[in-house]
Design a protein around this motif. Structure first.
Motif, PDB file in Angstrom:
ATOM      1  N   ASP A   1       0.833  -1.209   0.000  1.00 43.84           N
ATOM      2  CA  ASP A   1       0.000   0.000   0.000  1.00 43.84           C
ATOM      3  C   ASP A   1       0.863   1.253   0.000  1.00 43.84           C
ATOM      4  O   ASP A   1       0.541   2.244  -0.670  1.00 43.84           O
ATOM      5  CB  ASP A   1      -0.917   0.012   1.224  1.00 43.84           C
ATOM      6  CG  ASP A   1      -2.085  -0.958   1.095  1.00 43.84           C
ATOM      7  OD1 ASP A   1      -2.335  -1.441  -0.033  1.00 43.84           O
ATOM      8  OD2 ASP A   1      -2.729  -1.241   2.121  1.00 43.84           O
TER       9      ASP A   1
ATOM     10  N   ALA B   1       0.822   3.992  -2.929  1.00 44.14           N
ATOM     11  CA  ALA B   1       0.542   5.404  -2.642  1.00 44.14           C
ATOM     12  C   ALA B   1       1.612   6.306  -3.239  1.00 44.14           C
ATOM     13  O   ALA B   1       1.304   7.334  -3.858  1.00 44.14           O
ATOM     14  CB  ALA B   1       0.447   5.622  -1.136  1.00 44.14           C
TER      15      ALA B   1
ATOM     16  N   LEU C   1      -4.840   5.827   0.595  1.00 43.90           N
ATOM     17  CA  LEU C   1      -3.842   4.855   1.065  1.00 43.90           C
ATOM     18  C   LEU C   1      -2.997   5.434   2.190  1.00 43.90           C
ATOM     19  O   LEU C   1      -2.755   4.769   3.206  1.00 43.90           O
ATOM     20  CB  LEU C   1      -2.958   4.408  -0.099  1.00 43.90           C
ATOM     21  CG  LEU C   1      -3.621   3.485  -1.121  1.00 43.90           C
ATOM     22  CD1 LEU C   1      -2.755   3.355  -2.362  1.00 43.90           C
ATOM     23  CD2 LEU C   1      -3.876   2.112  -0.507  1.00 43.90           C
TER      24      LEU C   1
END
Length: 221
Positions: A33, A37, A78
């Protein structure tokens, strides 16, 4: 830059899960993640840079790339889920910047810019705080709140000097010159533009120099 440690860890944990049946190792998703991002934010910024370049060279306003906003929104979501306040501040700023610069919608932009400023202060991110203050100043200027616009741009300029972003200082000074001119302080506007030109020349900030010359052309004789 992509953190390849996160990618390597995710691959290793996948293999560990497959061979051992231990699904707890799939917590590596958080690392992915973080990578996603970062990539979404960087891709969005590149699209924004392409938009600005096209606007500077084309006769008609360029068409917005529909992917830009969704990339910044994905990055914001995120970063927030990861508790990464600095990243959330930066991505939130870019959402506000898109609404203001690309869509000309200050009403929608300002709440995002204010939240970005607040998050940046919380994270100790002076660079993003300075960006948010600059664009809040632009919004105030457009709304005719000249004193507020001057104060916001002045604080943004102080922060930019503090972190060594001198090209950004020169860019802010163009805005301050426009404000001075609007308040009837033509001599002050010329002095500010002269200083901005000196800084931009040293930094080879050619785009800023172009904006300085445009501002000079608007000043009364």
């Amino acid at each position: 830059m992509i953190d390849r440690d996160h990618l390597a860890e995710a691959k290793a944990r996948y293999e560990q899960s497959v061979y051992t049946g231990d699904v707890s190792v799939l917590a590596a998703e958080r690392g992915l993640d973080a990578v996603e991002a970062d990539v979404a934010l960087d891709r969005g910024r590149l699209l924004h840079a392409r938009y600005l370049a096209a606007r500077a060279t084309e006769g008609a306003p360029p068409v917005e790339d529909p992917a830009e906003l969704s990339l910044f929104q994905r990055a914001t979501k995120l970063y927030a889920s990861l508790g990464a306040t600095r990243g959330e501040a930066e991505a939130t700023f870019w959402i506000g910047c898109l609404y203001q610069v690309v869509r000309g919608d200050d009403e929608t932009a300002v709440p995002h810019l204010e939240r970005a400023r607040d998050l940046a202060v919380r994270a100790g991110d002076a660079a993003t705080e300075a960006e948010a203050l600059r664009h809040l100043g632009i919004a105030a200027h457009r709304a005719g709140r000249l004193d507020q616009a001057r104060d916001l741009l002045t604080e943004s300029t102080r922060l930019r000097r503090e972190i060594g972003n001198l090209s950004g200082v020169a860019s802010n000074m163009v805005g301050l010159a426009y404000i001075a001119s609007a308040q009837g302080e033509t001599a002050k506007a010329r002095t500010v533009l002269d200083e901005a030109h000196e800084i931009a020349t040293v930094r080879s900030a050619h785009a800023v120099i172009s904006h300085i010359e445009q501002a000079r052309a608007t000043l009364p004789d």
